[in-house]
Design a protein around this motif. Structure first.
Motif, PDB file in Angstrom:
ATOM      1  N   LEU A 126       0.819  -1.206   0.000  1.00  9.57           N
ATOM      2  CA  LEU A 126       0.000   0.000   0.000  1.00  9.57           C
ATOM      3  C   LEU A 126       0.855   1.258   0.000  1.00  9.57           C
ATOM      4  CD1 LEU A 126      -2.882  -0.962   2.479  1.00  9.57           C
ATOM      5  CD2 LEU A 126      -2.865  -1.049  -0.022  1.00  9.57           C
ATOM      6  N   PHE A 127       1.986   1.206   0.715  1.00  9.93           N
ATOM      7  CA  PHE A 127       2.889   2.355   0.724  1.00  9.93           C
ATOM      8  C   PHE A 127       3.477   2.588  -0.665  1.00  9.93           C
ATOM      9  CE2 PHE A 127       7.308   3.960   1.456  1.00  9.93           C
ATOM     10  CZ  PHE A 127       6.949   5.258   1.774  1.00  9.93           C
ATOM     11  N   ALA A 128       3.842   1.503  -1.362  1.00  8.08           N
ATOM     12  CA  ALA A 128       4.331   1.633  -2.735  1.00  8.08           C
ATOM     13  C   ALA A 128       3.236   2.211  -3.629  1.00  8.08           C
ATOM     14  CB  ALA A 128       4.788   0.273  -3.261  1.00  8.08           C
ATOM     15  N   GLY A 129       1.984   1.837  -3.359  1.00  8.06           N
ATOM     16  CA  GLY A 129       0.871   2.385  -4.120  1.00  8.06           C
ATOM     17  C   GLY A 129       0.697   3.873  -3.895  1.00  8.06           C
ATOM     18  N   VAL A 130       0.916   4.329  -2.658  1.00  5.27           N
ATOM     19  CA  VAL A 130       0.843   5.765  -2.358  1.00  5.27           C
ATOM     20  C   VAL A 130       1.916   6.517  -3.141  1.00  5.27           C
ATOM     21  CG1 VAL A 130       1.165   7.505  -0.555  1.00  5.27           C
ATOM     22  CG2 VAL A 130      -0.192   5.460  -0.086  1.00  5.27           C
ATOM     23  N   ASN A 131       3.128   5.970  -3.170  1.00  2.75           N
ATOM     24  CA  ASN A 131       4.201   6.609  -3.936  1.00  2.75           C
ATOM     25  C   ASN A 131       3.872   6.652  -5.420  1.00  2.75           C
ATOM     26  OD1 ASN A 131       6.092   7.380  -1.972  1.00  2.75           O
ATOM     27  ND2 ASN A 131       6.822   5.288  -1.776  1.00  2.75           N
ATOM     28  N   TYR A 132       3.243   5.574  -5.911  1.00  2.00           N
ATOM     29  CA  TYR A 132       2.850   5.561  -7.317  1.00  2.00           C
ATOM     30  C   TYR A 132       1.830   6.664  -7.597  1.00  2.00           C
ATOM     31  CZ  TYR A 132       1.068   4.031 -11.819  1.00  2.00           C
ATOM     32  OH  TYR A 132       0.691   3.984 -13.139  1.00  2.00           O
ATOM     33  N   GLY A 133       0.980   6.946  -6.621  1.00  2.00           N
ATOM     34  CA  GLY A 133       0.004   8.018  -6.791  1.00  2.00           C
ATOM     35  C   GLY A 133       0.665   9.344  -7.107  1.00  2.00           C
ATOM     36  N   PHE A 134       1.812   9.618  -6.462  1.00  2.33           N
ATOM     37  CA  PHE A 134       2.537  10.855  -6.748  1.00  2.33           C
ATOM     38  C   PHE A 134       3.186  10.814  -8.130  1.00  2.33           C
ATOM     39  CE2 PHE A 134       2.396  11.024  -2.083  1.00  2.33           C
ATOM     40  CZ  PHE A 134       1.933  12.317  -1.914  1.00  2.33           C
ATOM     41  N   SER A 135       3.568   9.623  -8.574  1.00  2.00           N
ATOM     42  CA  SER A 135       4.177   9.526  -9.904  1.00  2.00           C
ATOM     43  C   SER A 135       3.160   9.825 -11.000  1.00  2.00           C
ATOM     44  CB  SER A 135       4.783   8.129 -10.113  1.00  2.00           C
ATOM     45  OG  SER A 135       3.778   7.146 -10.267  1.00  2.00           O
ATOM     46  N   LEU A 136       1.870   9.726 -10.679  1.00  3.67           N
ATOM     47  CA  LEU A 136       0.845  10.098 -11.654  1.00  3.67           C
ATOM     48  C   LEU A 136       0.943  11.585 -12.006  1.00  3.67           C
ATOM     49  CD1 LEU A 136      -2.259   8.135 -10.305  1.00  3.67           C
ATOM     50  CD2 LEU A 136      -0.829   7.562 -12.270  1.00  3.67           C
ATOM     51  N   ILE A 137       1.434  12.384 -11.060  1.00  5.89           N
ATOM     52  CA  ILE A 137       1.642  13.806 -11.342  1.00  5.89           C
ATOM     53  C   ILE A 137       2.716  13.958 -12.404  1.00  5.89           C
ATOM     54  CG2 ILE A 137       2.346  16.025 -10.366  1.00  5.89           C
ATOM     55  CD1 ILE A 137       1.308  15.035  -7.654  1.00  5.89           C
ATOM     56  N   ALA A 138       3.785  13.157 -12.285  1.00  5.52           N
ATOM     57  CA  ALA A 138       4.858  13.199 -13.287  1.00  5.52           C
ATOM     58  C   ALA A 138       4.325  12.773 -14.650  1.00  5.52           C
ATOM     59  CB  ALA A 138       6.009  12.289 -12.844  1.00  5.52           C
ATOM     60  N   ILE A 139       3.497  11.728 -14.665  1.00  3.19           N
ATOM     61  CA  ILE A 139       2.908  11.262 -15.923  1.00  3.19           C
ATOM     62  C   ILE A 139       2.061  12.361 -16.546  1.00  3.19           C
ATOM     63  CG2 ILE A 139       1.261   9.633 -16.941  1.00  3.19           C
ATOM     64  CD1 ILE A 139       2.201   7.589 -14.832  1.00  3.19           C
ATOM     65  N   ALA A 140       1.271  13.039 -15.726  1.00  2.97           N
ATOM     66  CA  ALA A 140       0.416  14.116 -16.232  1.00  2.97           C
ATOM     67  C   ALA A 140       1.256  15.256 -16.811  1.00  2.97           C
ATOM     68  CB  ALA A 140      -0.482  14.632 -15.110  1.00  2.97           C
ATOM     69  N   LEU A 141       2.351  15.603 -16.140  1.00 10.10           N
ATOM     70  CA  LEU A 141       3.218  16.679 -16.628  1.00 10.10           C
ATOM     71  C   LEU A 141       3.831  16.330 -17.982  1.00 10.10           C
ATOM     72  CD1 LEU A 141       5.069  17.695 -13.324  1.00 10.10           C
ATOM     73  CD2 LEU A 141       3.306  18.993 -14.544  1.00 10.10           C
ATOM     74  N   VAL A 142       4.289  15.085 -18.120  1.00 10.90           N
ATOM     75  CA  VAL A 142       4.875  14.658 -19.393  1.00 10.90           C
ATOM     76  C   VAL A 142       3.824  14.693 -20.498  1.00 10.90           C
ATOM     77  CG1 VAL A 142       5.940  12.730 -20.628  1.00 10.90           C
ATOM     78  CG2 VAL A 142       6.658  13.265 -18.301  1.00 10.90           C
ATOM     79  N   MET A 143       2.618  14.265 -20.190  1.00 10.60           N
ATOM     80  CA  MET A 143       1.556  14.278 -21.197  1.00 10.60           C
ATOM     81  C   MET A 143       1.197  15.696 -21.618  1.00 10.60           C
ATOM     82  SD  MET A 143      -0.953  11.219 -19.782  1.00 10.60           S
ATOM     83  CE  MET A 143      -2.093  11.383 -21.168  1.00 10.60           C
ATOM     84  N   ILE A 144       1.230  16.621 -20.669  1.00 10.89           N
ATOM     85  CA  ILE A 144       0.940  18.023 -20.998  1.00 10.89           C
ATOM     86  C   ILE A 144       2.034  18.599 -21.892  1.00 10.89           C
ATOM     87  CG2 ILE A 144       0.760  20.342 -20.027  1.00 10.89           C
ATOM     88  CD1 ILE A 144      -0.598  19.059 -17.571  1.00 10.89           C
ATOM     89  N   VAL A 145       3.295  18.367 -21.509  1.00 11.43           N
ATOM     90  CA  VAL A 145       4.420  18.889 -22.298  1.00 11.43           C
ATOM     91  C   VAL A 145       4.442  18.285 -23.699  1.00 11.43           C
ATOM     92  CG1 VAL A 145       6.947  18.939 -22.471  1.00 11.43           C
ATOM     93  CG2 VAL A 145       5.834  19.412 -20.274  1.00 11.43           C
ATOM     94  N   GLU A 146       4.163  16.977 -23.789  1.00  6.73           N
ATOM     95  CA  GLU A 146       4.194  16.282 -25.072  1.00  6.73           C
ATOM     96  C   GLU A 146       2.866  16.389 -25.837  1.00  6.73           C
ATOM     97  OE1 GLU A 146       6.817  14.773 -26.455  1.00  6.73           O
ATOM     98  OE2 GLU A 146       8.073  15.375 -24.757  1.00  6.73           O
ATOM     99  N   ARG A 147       1.909  17.077 -25.250  1.00  5.22           N
ATOM    100  CA  ARG A 147       0.597  17.307 -25.880  1.00  5.22           C
ATOM    101  C   ARG A 147      -0.114  15.994 -26.229  1.00  5.22           C
ATOM    102  NH1 ARG A 147       1.834  22.484 -29.934  1.00  5.22           N
ATOM    103  NH2 ARG A 147       2.620  23.873 -28.294  1.00  5.22           N
ATOM    104  N   VAL A 148      -0.073  15.083 -25.277  1.00  7.74           N
ATOM    105  CA  VAL A 148      -0.811  13.830 -25.423  1.00  7.74           C
ATOM    106  C   VAL A 148      -2.131  13.992 -24.680  1.00  7.74           C
ATOM    107  CG1 VAL A 148      -0.849  11.367 -24.903  1.00  7.74           C
ATOM    108  CG2 VAL A 148       1.298  12.459 -25.585  1.00  7.74           C
ATOM    109  N   PRO A 149      -3.249  13.924 -25.383  1.00  5.77           N
ATOM    110  CA  PRO A 149      -4.548  14.164 -24.730  1.00  5.77           C
ATOM    111  C   PRO A 149      -4.955  13.020 -23.811  1.00  5.77           C
ATOM    112  CG  PRO A 149      -4.880  13.465 -26.990  1.00  5.77           C
ATOM    113  CD  PRO A 149      -3.390  13.645 -26.820  1.00  5.77           C
TER     114      PRO A 149
END
Length: 273
Positions: A126-149
């Motif tokens: 569950l703790f690893a899952g919480v950390n993964y939740g924060f990595s979703l922010i990184a994924i969102a940032l990359v998608m915004i920069v790369e213009r992936v809808p």
């Protein structure tokens, strides 16, 4: 009274107890404790959970996208392709590495307090899952920069994440039980993870694999989970019914095997930790 070393009988103290509010409270407290310890005395704190996947993606994109020319147009956006695969695999790696040692690390507590032992490996996952939740922010940032809808297919991603977490719980239960009796499992698992990393198309396209490996990937749980995530986030497609069955099947099989091995041997943990 603990389990008898000769007869293996189980006392009231070492018996299994159904999940209770107390167990859920302990789970929350342990996850919170691990979270605070991870970022203690860190200037950036939780920001590292976002920076780590971003930095890893940049390094791998530079190495494999430019130098080794794996930046195949058929993969879609390569940066998003990379970060989706890396973060999902890192979730499994972190969860199993921590879960595997959880019983050993909790030895002093287990000798003093009556508690369901499965709480410790589950808490690490569950703790690893919480950390993964924060990595979703990184994924969102990359998608915004790369213009992936982001399309409606992203609503299917929780299915992949929940089944992946259940899969990790099963693996962690199995590994935590084995590592109590055989410490070599801890060292062996690091080798298995390294091999598993290169055997899974994280940074290279699936199509470069020889035919026999392409067939073998159907039995690679991480390939299934990562492909599902990429389908719904990067390629905006709905995975087939077979993919849904595979995700759920791997999760339930891992959980069943892990729980069976853990429950069968947990009364003897106290003798080896």
């Amino acid at each position: 009274m603990n389990a008898d070393k000769n007869t293996g009988t189980v006392s009231a103290k070492d018996a299994w107890y159904p999940p209770s509010r107390r167990d859920w409270f302990i789970l929350r407290q342990l996850v919170s404790k691990d979270f605070k310890l991870k970022y203690r005395r860190s200037t950036l704190g939780v920001v590292w959970s976002v920076l780590n996947p971003l930095l890893m993606m940049l390094v791998m994109a530079a190495v494999f996208g430019s130098f080794m020319r794996y930046n195949d147009p058929s993969l879609g956006n390569y940066a998003v392709y990379l970060i989706l695969g890396n973060t999902a695999f890192q979730l499994m790696s972190d969860a199993t590495n921590q879960g595997m040692c959880s019983i050993i690390w909790a030895s002093s507590l287990l000798k003093k307090v009556k508690i369901n032992r499965y709480v410790f490996p589950v808490q690490k996952v569950l703790f690893a899952g919480v950390n993964y939740g924060f990595s979703l922010i990184a994924i969102a940032l990359v998608m915004i920069v790369e213009r992936v809808p982001l399309t409606w297919t992203a609503a299917l991603m929780p299915f992949a994440l929940v089944t992946l977490v259940v899969f990790c719980i099963g693996l962690s239960l199995l590994l935590s039980a084995l590592s109590v009796f055989f410490r070599d499992v801890i060292h062996l698992w690091s080798v298995v993870l390294t091999a598993w990393t290169y055997a899974t198309p994280l940074f290279y396209p699936f199509k470069i694999l020889p035919h026999w490996m392409q067939v073998a990937e159907k039995f690679n749980p991480m390939y299934i989970y990562i492909t599902y995530i990429r389908d719904v986030i990067l390629y905006h497609t709905v995975p087939s019914a077979g993919m849904h069955v595979a995700c759920l099947g791997f999760a339930l099989v891992a959980l069943g095997i892990g729980y069976a091995v853990f429950h069968k041997n947990e009364h003897k943990f106290i003798l080896y930790i």
